[in-house]
Design an enzyme around this catalytic site. Structure first.
Site, mmCIF file in Angstrom:
data_model
loop_
_atom_site.group_PDB
_atom_site.id
_atom_site.type_symbol
_atom_site.label_atom_id
_atom_site.label_comp_id
_atom_site.label_asym_id
_atom_site.label_seq_id
_atom_site.Cartn_x
_atom_site.Cartn_y
_atom_site.Cartn_z
ATOM 1 N N SER A 15 0.834 -1.210 0.000
ATOM 2 C CA SER A 15 0.000 0.000 0.000
ATOM 3 C C SER A 15 0.869 1.260 0.000
ATOM 4 O O SER A 15 2.026 1.233 0.433
ATOM 5 C CB SER A 15 -0.883 -0.024 1.265
ATOM 6 O OG SER A 15 -1.595 1.173 1.414
ATOM 7 N N LEU A 17 3.167 4.370 0.089
ATOM 8 C CA LEU A 17 4.551 4.682 -0.298
ATOM 9 C C LEU A 17 5.347 3.413 -0.614
ATOM 10 O O LEU A 17 6.191 3.408 -1.515
ATOM 11 C CB LEU A 17 5.242 5.465 0.824
ATOM 12 C CG LEU A 17 4.573 6.789 1.249
ATOM 13 C CD1 LEU A 17 5.420 7.498 2.306
ATOM 14 C CD2 LEU A 17 4.347 7.709 0.047
ATOM 15 N N ASP A 36 4.464 -7.795 3.488
ATOM 16 C CA ASP A 36 3.441 -6.995 4.165
ATOM 17 C C ASP A 36 2.594 -7.918 5.012
ATOM 18 O O ASP A 36 2.425 -9.091 4.682
ATOM 19 C CB ASP A 36 2.561 -6.278 3.135
ATOM 20 C CG ASP A 36 1.883 -5.053 3.697
ATOM 21 O OD1 ASP A 36 2.245 -3.922 3.283
ATOM 22 O OD2 ASP A 36 0.983 -5.192 4.563
ATOM 23 N N ASP A 57 5.032 -10.104 9.184
ATOM 24 C CA ASP A 57 4.891 -9.085 10.226
ATOM 25 C C ASP A 57 6.309 -8.756 10.681
ATOM 26 O O ASP A 57 7.003 -9.622 11.232
ATOM 27 C CB ASP A 57 4.045 -9.643 11.375
ATOM 28 C CG ASP A 57 3.871 -8.629 12.493
ATOM 29 O OD1 ASP A 57 4.645 -7.654 12.566
ATOM 30 O OD2 ASP A 57 2.951 -8.821 13.307
ATOM 31 N N TYR A 160 4.256 8.186 17.782
ATOM 32 C CA TYR A 160 4.674 8.182 16.378
ATOM 33 C C TYR A 160 6.018 8.909 16.217
ATOM 34 O O TYR A 160 6.942 8.399 15.573
ATOM 35 C CB TYR A 160 3.581 8.854 15.533
ATOM 36 C CG TYR A 160 3.796 8.760 14.042
ATOM 37 C CD1 TYR A 160 3.720 7.543 13.374
ATOM 38 C CD2 TYR A 160 4.076 9.902 13.294
ATOM 39 C CE1 TYR A 160 3.915 7.462 12.005
ATOM 40 C CE2 TYR A 160 4.267 9.834 11.925
ATOM 41 C CZ TYR A 160 4.190 8.608 11.290
ATOM 42 O OH TYR A 160 4.380 8.534 9.920
ATOM 43 N N PHE A 193 1.932 12.937 2.243
ATOM 44 C CA PHE A 193 1.818 12.280 0.932
ATOM 45 C C PHE A 193 0.409 11.756 0.684
ATOM 46 O O PHE A 193 -0.310 11.393 1.615
ATOM 47 C CB PHE A 193 2.845 11.139 0.823
ATOM 48 C CG PHE A 193 4.196 11.639 0.416
ATOM 49 C CD1 PHE A 193 4.955 12.413 1.286
ATOM 50 C CD2 PHE A 193 4.698 11.404 -0.855
ATOM 51 C CE1 PHE A 193 6.189 12.925 0.896
ATOM 52 C CE2 PHE A 193 5.933 11.903 -1.250
ATOM 53 C CZ PHE A 193 6.673 12.668 -0.370
HETATM 54 N N1 LIG Z 1 1.581 9.027 3.904
HETATM 55 C C1 LIG Z 1 2.264 9.990 4.484
HETATM 56 O O1 LIG Z 1 1.949 11.177 4.341
HETATM 57 C C2 LIG Z 1 3.454 9.657 5.333
HETATM 58 C C3 LIG Z 1 4.195 10.717 5.869
HETATM 59 C C4 LIG Z 1 5.308 10.445 6.656
HETATM 60 C C5 LIG Z 1 5.694 9.134 6.883
HETATM 61 N N2 LIG Z 1 4.948 8.117 6.356
HETATM 62 C C6 LIG Z 1 5.403 6.756 6.640
HETATM 63 O O2 LIG Z 1 5.488 6.058 5.413
HETATM 64 C C7 LIG Z 1 5.205 4.683 5.620
HETATM 65 C C8 LIG Z 1 4.103 4.245 4.661
HETATM 66 O O3 LIG Z 1 2.959 5.023 4.903
HETATM 67 P P1 LIG Z 1 1.681 4.935 3.957
HETATM 68 O O4 LIG Z 1 0.974 6.235 4.079
HETATM 69 O O5 LIG Z 1 2.090 4.402 2.652
HETATM 70 O O6 LIG Z 1 0.817 3.869 4.799
HETATM 71 P P2 LIG Z 1 -0.097 2.643 4.329
HETATM 72 O O7 LIG Z 1 -0.959 2.334 5.524
HETATM 73 O O8 LIG Z 1 -0.755 2.930 3.017
HETATM 74 O O9 LIG Z 1 0.962 1.463 4.118
HETATM 75 C C9 LIG Z 1 1.629 0.879 5.205
HETATM 76 C C10 LIG Z 1 1.762 -0.615 4.942
HETATM 77 O O10 LIG Z 1 2.523 -1.181 6.017
HETATM 78 C C11 LIG Z 1 1.949 -2.429 6.336
HETATM 79 N N3 LIG Z 1 2.296 -2.792 7.716
HETATM 80 C C12 LIG Z 1 1.906 -2.175 8.863
HETATM 81 N N4 LIG Z 1 2.403 -2.816 9.919
HETATM 82 C C13 LIG Z 1 3.143 -3.853 9.455
HETATM 83 C C14 LIG Z 1 3.892 -4.882 10.074
HETATM 84 N N5 LIG Z 1 3.983 -4.997 11.409
HETATM 85 N N6 LIG Z 1 4.546 -5.769 9.289
HETATM 86 C C15 LIG Z 1 4.444 -5.683 7.923
HETATM 87 N N7 LIG Z 1 3.722 -4.751 7.286
HETATM 88 C C16 LIG Z 1 3.081 -3.849 8.046
HETATM 89 C C17 LIG Z 1 0.447 -2.228 6.150
HETATM 90 O O11 LIG Z 1 -0.238 -3.464 5.994
HETATM 91 C C18 LIG Z 1 0.417 -1.355 4.890
HETATM 92 O O12 LIG Z 1 0.324 -2.119 3.718
HETATM 93 C C19 LIG Z 1 4.851 4.532 7.105
HETATM 94 O O13 LIG Z 1 6.001 4.111 7.787
HETATM 95 C C20 LIG Z 1 4.452 5.940 7.497
HETATM 96 O O14 LIG Z 1 4.662 6.182 8.864
HETATM 97 C C21 LIG Z 1 3.844 8.352 5.591
#
Ligand SMILES: NC(=O)c1ccc[n+]([C@@H]2O[C@H](COP(=O)([O-])OP(=O)(O)OC[C@H]3O[C@@H](n4cnc5c(N)ncnc54)[C@H](O)[C@@H]3O)[C@@H](O)[C@H]2O)c1
Length: 254
Positions: A15, A17, A36, A57, A160, A193
């Site tokens: 999912s 990023l 994932d 996980d 966080y 993002f």
């Molecule tokens: N979207 C933003 O604006 C943003 C900004 C700053 C940082 N981030 C960071 O970027 C990363 C991705 O964010 P995103 O918005 O794409 O989130 P998202 O929820 O779309 O994707 C995160 C993915 O991580 C997987 N995941 C969660 N816990 C897990 C685990 N224990 N083991 C394996 N997989 C696991 C989920 O199933 C999911 O597919 C995260 O670390 C988030 O903190 C995102």
């Protein structure tokens, strides 16, 4: 390191990023393993990019070991680890009703974002250190995904921010540890993002978030994150560094 032909791992690759990063790596010719805990979505992304999916996980060592072994059997030994899996949370340390924040919530976020990332990184690094060196002595590259909340966390973001600040803090010492093995380590700290979570917010909220970004005044595109992630792999002199990717955003207290 040239991406083409490499075996690469992307946590959180099902999912947002992570998915964008998996797609970009595949476009550049890598054999991509999507790791994932959402097995169904991971399989869908992997099928679309000609990669392989592994239910994993990152906080569970047996699950990570199995995924690393499975990815190696499918694609050969991995030299690239993109750590993108993560979770969020918002809890004030003292709630509106005066009760203290539940400790379990803080522990859960730190356990996934920081300890889980460290867990798969240590297991990947030990495998990677045993591989033959490429030209220039390089064996592998790792990226962590932090957040601007590591630096300017907002109200309710203690867990966080602490988890992402931990990734920032371990970037340099890990790069120093792994220098002798020819493995580089960098961190990206994204701003805001347009991933599924944000795109579910009401349009006015999205617009106000976008307007808080100096330039360009829009949400970051996952493809922009993926481009930087891949640049970290190809630019052999980037190491031990944390890069903000945020359009000059500095988060306000709330
Ligand atoms: N979207 C933003 O604006 C943003 C900004 C700053 C940082 N981030 C960071 O970027 C990363 C991705 O964010 P995103 O918005 O794409 O989130 P998202 O929820 O779309 O994707 C995160 C993915 O991580 C997987 N995941 C969660 N816990 C897990 C685990 N224990 N083991 C394996 N997989 C696991 C989920 O199933 C999911 O597919 C995260 O670390 C988030 O903190 C995102």
């Amino acid at each position: 390191m040239k991406i083409e032909g490499q075996s690469a791992l992307v946590t959180g690759g099902a999912s947002g990023l992570g998915e964008a990063t998996a797609r970009e790596l595949a476009r550049l010719g890598a054999r991509v393993a999507v790791l994932d805990r959402n097995a169904e979505l991971a399989a869908k992304v992997a099928a679309e990019i000609g990669g392989a999916a592994f239910a994993c996980d990152i906080t569970d060592t047996a699950s990570v070991e199995a995924a690393l072994a499975g990815a190696e059997a499918a694609h050969g030994p991995a030299r690239i680890l993109m750590n993108v899996a993560g979770i969020g949370s918002a809890k004030r340390i003292v709630g509106k009703d005066g009760s203290p924040a539940p400790l379990e919530d803080f522990a859960r976020v730190v356990n996934v974002n920081l300890i889980g990332t460290y867990n798969i990184s240590r297991l990947f690094a030990a495998r990677c250190a045993k591989l033959d060196a490429l030209d220039g002595g390089e064996r592998g590259v790792m990226m962590f995904t932090a957040s601007v909340a590591a630096f300017d966390g907002q109200v309710g973001q203690q867990a966080y921010s602490a988890s992402k600040g931990g990734l920032v803090g371990m970037t340099l010492p890990m790069a120093r540890d792994l220098a002798q093995h020819g493995i580089r380590v960098c961190t990206v700290a994204p701003g805001i993002f347009a991933t599924p979570l944000l795109l579910e917010l009401p349009e006015p909220v999205q617009q106000s978030l976008a307007a808080s970004i100096p330039f360009p005044p829009r949400l970051g595109k996952p493809s922009e994150f993926a481009e930087l992630a891949c640049h970290i792999v190809t630019n052999g002199h980037l190491n031990g560094e944390v890069i903000r990717l945020d359009g000059a955003l500095r988060m306000s207290p709330r």
